[in-house]
Design a protein around this motif. Structure first.
Motif, PDB file in Angstrom:
ATOM      1  N   TRP A  36      11.296  47.360  29.519  1.00  0.00           N
ATOM      2  CA  TRP A  36      10.509  47.267  30.748  1.00  0.00           C
ATOM      3  C   TRP A  36      11.419  46.785  31.866  1.00  0.00           C
ATOM      4  O   TRP A  36      12.198  45.844  31.687  1.00  0.00           O
ATOM      5  N   PHE A  37      11.283  47.436  32.997  1.00  0.00           N
ATOM      6  CA  PHE A  37      11.992  47.054  34.208  1.00  0.00           C
ATOM      7  C   PHE A  37      10.985  46.950  35.339  1.00  0.00           C
ATOM      8  O   PHE A  37       9.857  47.417  35.207  1.00  0.00           O
ATOM      9  N   ARG A  38      11.385  46.352  36.430  1.00  0.00           N
ATOM     10  CA  ARG A  38      10.500  46.282  37.585  1.00  0.00           C
ATOM     11  C   ARG A  38      11.298  46.394  38.870  1.00  0.00           C
ATOM     12  O   ARG A  38      12.487  46.075  38.910  1.00  0.00           O
ATOM     13  N   GLN A  39      10.607  46.850  39.898  1.00  0.00           N
ATOM     14  CA  GLN A  39      11.253  47.004  41.193  1.00  0.00           C
ATOM     15  C   GLN A  39      10.286  46.616  42.295  1.00  0.00           C
ATOM     16  O   GLN A  39       9.213  47.200  42.421  1.00  0.00           O
ATOM     17  N   ALA A  40      10.680  45.627  43.048  1.00  0.00           N
ATOM     18  CA  ALA A  40       9.908  45.194  44.204  1.00  0.00           C
ATOM     19  C   ALA A  40      10.440  45.909  45.449  1.00  0.00           C
ATOM     20  O   ALA A  40      11.601  46.332  45.467  1.00  0.00           O
ATOM     21  N   PRO A  41       9.618  46.045  46.481  1.00  0.00           N
ATOM     22  CA  PRO A  41      10.071  46.727  47.700  1.00  0.00           C
ATOM     23  C   PRO A  41      11.341  46.109  48.265  1.00  0.00           C
ATOM     24  O   PRO A  41      11.450  44.886  48.397  1.00  0.00           O
ATOM     25  N   GLY A  42      12.309  46.956  48.555  1.00  0.00           N
ATOM     26  CA  GLY A  42      13.557  46.492  49.139  1.00  0.00           C
ATOM     27  C   GLY A  42      14.530  45.864  48.162  1.00  0.00           C
ATOM     28  O   GLY A  42      15.587  45.364  48.575  1.00  0.00           O
ATOM     29  N   ARG A  43      14.185  45.905  46.893  1.00  0.00           N
ATOM     30  CA  ARG A  43      15.049  45.284  45.894  1.00  0.00           C
ATOM     31  C   ARG A  43      15.449  46.313  44.844  1.00  0.00           C
ATOM     32  O   ARG A  43      14.800  47.343  44.665  1.00  0.00           O
ATOM     33  N   GLU A  44      16.514  46.003  44.126  1.00  0.00           N
ATOM     34  CA  GLU A  44      16.952  46.890  43.064  1.00  0.00           C
ATOM     35  C   GLU A  44      16.044  46.739  41.836  1.00  0.00           C
ATOM     36  O   GLU A  44      15.417  45.693  41.641  1.00  0.00           O
ATOM     37  N   ARG A  45      16.041  47.781  41.027  1.00  0.00           N
ATOM     38  CA  ARG A  45      15.284  47.726  39.791  1.00  0.00           C
ATOM     39  C   ARG A  45      15.955  46.712  38.860  1.00  0.00           C
ATOM     40  O   ARG A  45      17.160  46.752  38.657  1.00  0.00           O
ATOM     41  N   GLU A  46      15.146  45.825  38.289  1.00  0.00           N
ATOM     42  CA  GLU A  46      15.700  44.783  37.453  1.00  0.00           C
ATOM     43  C   GLU A  46      15.078  44.794  36.066  1.00  0.00           C
ATOM     44  O   GLU A  46      13.928  45.187  35.878  1.00  0.00           O
ATOM     45  N   PHE A  47      15.854  44.316  35.134  1.00  0.00           N
ATOM     46  CA  PHE A  47      15.425  44.241  33.748  1.00  0.00           C
ATOM     47  C   PHE A  47      14.365  43.171  33.575  1.00  0.00           C
ATOM     48  O   PHE A  47      14.442  42.085  34.185  1.00  0.00           O
ATOM     49  N   VAL A  48      13.379  43.468  32.694  1.00  0.00           N
ATOM     50  CA  VAL A  48      12.339  42.498  32.369  1.00  0.00           C
ATOM     51  C   VAL A  48      12.400  42.118  30.888  1.00  0.00           C
ATOM     52  O   VAL A  48      12.502  40.943  30.546  1.00  0.00           O
ATOM     53  N   ALA A  49      12.334  43.128  30.024  1.00  0.00           N
ATOM     54  CA  ALA A  49      12.313  42.849  28.586  1.00  0.00           C
ATOM     55  C   ALA A  49      12.672  44.108  27.819  1.00  0.00           C
ATOM     56  O   ALA A  49      12.523  45.216  28.324  1.00  0.00           O
ATOM     57  N   LEU A  50      13.156  43.905  26.589  1.00  0.00           N
ATOM     58  CA  LEU A  50      13.388  45.038  25.713  1.00  0.00           C
ATOM     59  C   LEU A  50      13.005  44.679  24.290  1.00  0.00           C
ATOM     60  O   LEU A  50      12.962  43.502  23.913  1.00  0.00           O
ATOM     61  N   ILE A  51      12.742  45.718  23.509  1.00  0.00           N
ATOM     62  CA  ILE A  51      12.400  45.535  22.102  1.00  0.00           C
ATOM     63  C   ILE A  51      13.118  46.597  21.292  1.00  0.00           C
ATOM     64  O   ILE A  51      13.151  47.767  21.655  1.00  0.00           O
ATOM     65  N   GLY A  52      13.717  46.145  20.209  1.00  0.00           N
ATOM     66  CA  GLY A  52      14.458  47.063  19.361  1.00  0.00           C
ATOM     67  C   GLY A  52      13.546  47.927  18.512  1.00  0.00           C
ATOM     68  O   GLY A  52      12.324  47.829  18.549  1.00  0.00           O
ATOM     69  N   ARG A  53      14.158  48.755  17.715  1.00  0.00           N
ATOM     70  CA  ARG A  53      13.429  49.760  16.952  1.00  0.00           C
ATOM     71  C   ARG A  53      12.406  49.159  15.994  1.00  0.00           C
ATOM     72  O   ARG A  53      11.308  49.681  15.829  1.00  0.00           O
ATOM     73  N   THR A  54      12.764  48.075  15.370  1.00  0.00           N
ATOM     74  CA  THR A  54      11.867  47.484  14.378  1.00  0.00           C
ATOM     75  C   THR A  54      11.159  46.254  14.902  1.00  0.00           C
ATOM     76  O   THR A  54      10.506  45.540  14.149  1.00  0.00           O
ATOM     77  N   ALA A  55      11.295  45.996  16.181  1.00  0.00           N
ATOM     78  CA  ALA A  55      10.628  44.878  16.842  1.00  0.00           C
ATOM     79  C   ALA A  55      11.170  43.514  16.435  1.00  0.00           C
ATOM     80  O   ALA A  55      10.623  42.495  16.847  1.00  0.00           O
ATOM     81  N   THR A  56      12.216  43.481  15.645  1.00  0.00           N
ATOM     82  CA  THR A  56      12.801  42.191  15.302  1.00  0.00           C
ATOM     83  C   THR A  56      13.739  41.691  16.391  1.00  0.00           C
ATOM     84  O   THR A  56      14.070  40.506  16.428  1.00  0.00           O
ATOM     85  N   SER A  57      14.169  42.607  17.232  1.00  0.00           N
ATOM     86  CA  SER A  57      15.042  42.228  18.334  1.00  0.00           C
ATOM     87  C   SER A  57      14.283  42.348  19.641  1.00  0.00           C
ATOM     88  O   SER A  57      13.861  43.442  20.021  1.00  0.00           O
ATOM     89  N   VAL A  58      14.114  41.236  20.303  1.00  0.00           N
ATOM     90  CA  VAL A  58      13.500  41.231  21.630  1.00  0.00           C
ATOM     91  C   VAL A  58      14.393  40.402  22.543  1.00  0.00           C
ATOM     92  O   VAL A  58      15.094  39.484  22.089  1.00  0.00           O
ATOM     93  N   TYR A  59      14.344  40.736  23.812  1.00  0.00           N
ATOM     94  CA  TYR A  59      15.201  40.061  24.774  1.00  0.00           C
ATOM     95  C   TYR A  59      14.480  40.069  26.113  1.00  0.00           C
ATOM     96  O   TYR A  59      13.878  41.074  26.490  1.00  0.00           O
ATOM     97  N   TYR A  60      14.546  38.935  26.817  1.00  0.00           N
ATOM     98  CA  TYR A  60      13.818  38.792  28.069  1.00  0.00           C
ATOM     99  C   TYR A  60      14.737  38.333  29.190  1.00  0.00           C
ATOM    100  O   TYR A  60      15.703  37.601  28.966  1.00  0.00           O
ATOM    101  N   ALA A  61      14.386  38.739  30.380  1.00  0.00           N
ATOM    102  CA  ALA A  61      15.030  38.166  31.553  1.00  0.00           C
ATOM    103  C   ALA A  61      14.613  36.708  31.666  1.00  0.00           C
ATOM    104  O   ALA A  61      13.493  36.338  31.306  1.00  0.00           O
ATOM    105  N   ASP A  62      15.496  35.880  32.171  1.00  0.00           N
ATOM    106  CA  ASP A  62      15.186  34.458  32.301  1.00  0.00           C
ATOM    107  C   ASP A  62      13.949  34.224  33.153  1.00  0.00           C
ATOM    108  O   ASP A  62      13.195  33.280  32.916  1.00  0.00           O
ATOM    109  N   SER A  63      13.726  35.079  34.119  1.00  0.00           N
ATOM    110  CA  SER A  63      12.615  34.890  35.049  1.00  0.00           C
ATOM    111  C   SER A  63      11.252  35.064  34.400  1.00  0.00           C
ATOM    112  O   SER A  63      10.238  34.609  34.945  1.00  0.00           O
TER     113      SER A  63
END
Length: 123
Positions: A36-63
């Motif tokens: 998942w990524f997000r983009q606010a007006p006037g800003r670059e698209r930024e990373f939010v979260a990801l999940i690996g194939r088996t859902a054992t690997s997840v990673y989040y933006a600090d925000s």
């Protein structure tokens, strides 16, 4: 070719919750890293979260760490983003993306993107 479609956006007050869904076509959904990524007006698209194939690997933006949860249901070809304790700064268009290989927070790792769903958090 993989088609990705997001849903679940909307308007919510500060402190509220939303759950975004992302459905992806194809019999190989379970082999994709989903992000998942997000983009606010006037800003670059930024990373939010990801999940690996088996859902054992997840990673989040600090925000969003501690407030958002990413999950997937491979039987339904769907990935979710549960968003709690929403803040006005979370307001953005949220995009779901699929990577046929292992992927990182780098948006260039993702080959397939949805059209986005708008999330607006009012103060």
């Amino acid at each position: 070719q993989v088609q990705v479609v997001e849903s679940g956006g909307g308007l919510v007050q500060t402190g509220g919750s939303l759950r975004l869904s992302c459905s992806a076509s194809g019999r190989t959904f379970s082999t994709y890293t989903m992000g998942w990524f997000r983009q606010a007006p006037g800003r670059e698209r930024e990373f939010v979260a990801l999940i690996g194939r088996t859902a054992t690997s997840v990673y989040y933006a600090d925000s969003v760490k501690g407030r958002f949860t990413i999950s997937r249901d491979n039987a339904k070809n769907t990935v979710y983003l549960q968003m709690n304790s929403l803040k006005p700064e979370d307001t953005a268009t949220y995009y779901c993306a699929a990577a046929p290989r292992g992927a990182s927070a780098n948006r260039n790792d993702y080959d397939y993107w949805g059209q986005g769903t708008q999330v607006t958090v009012s103060s």
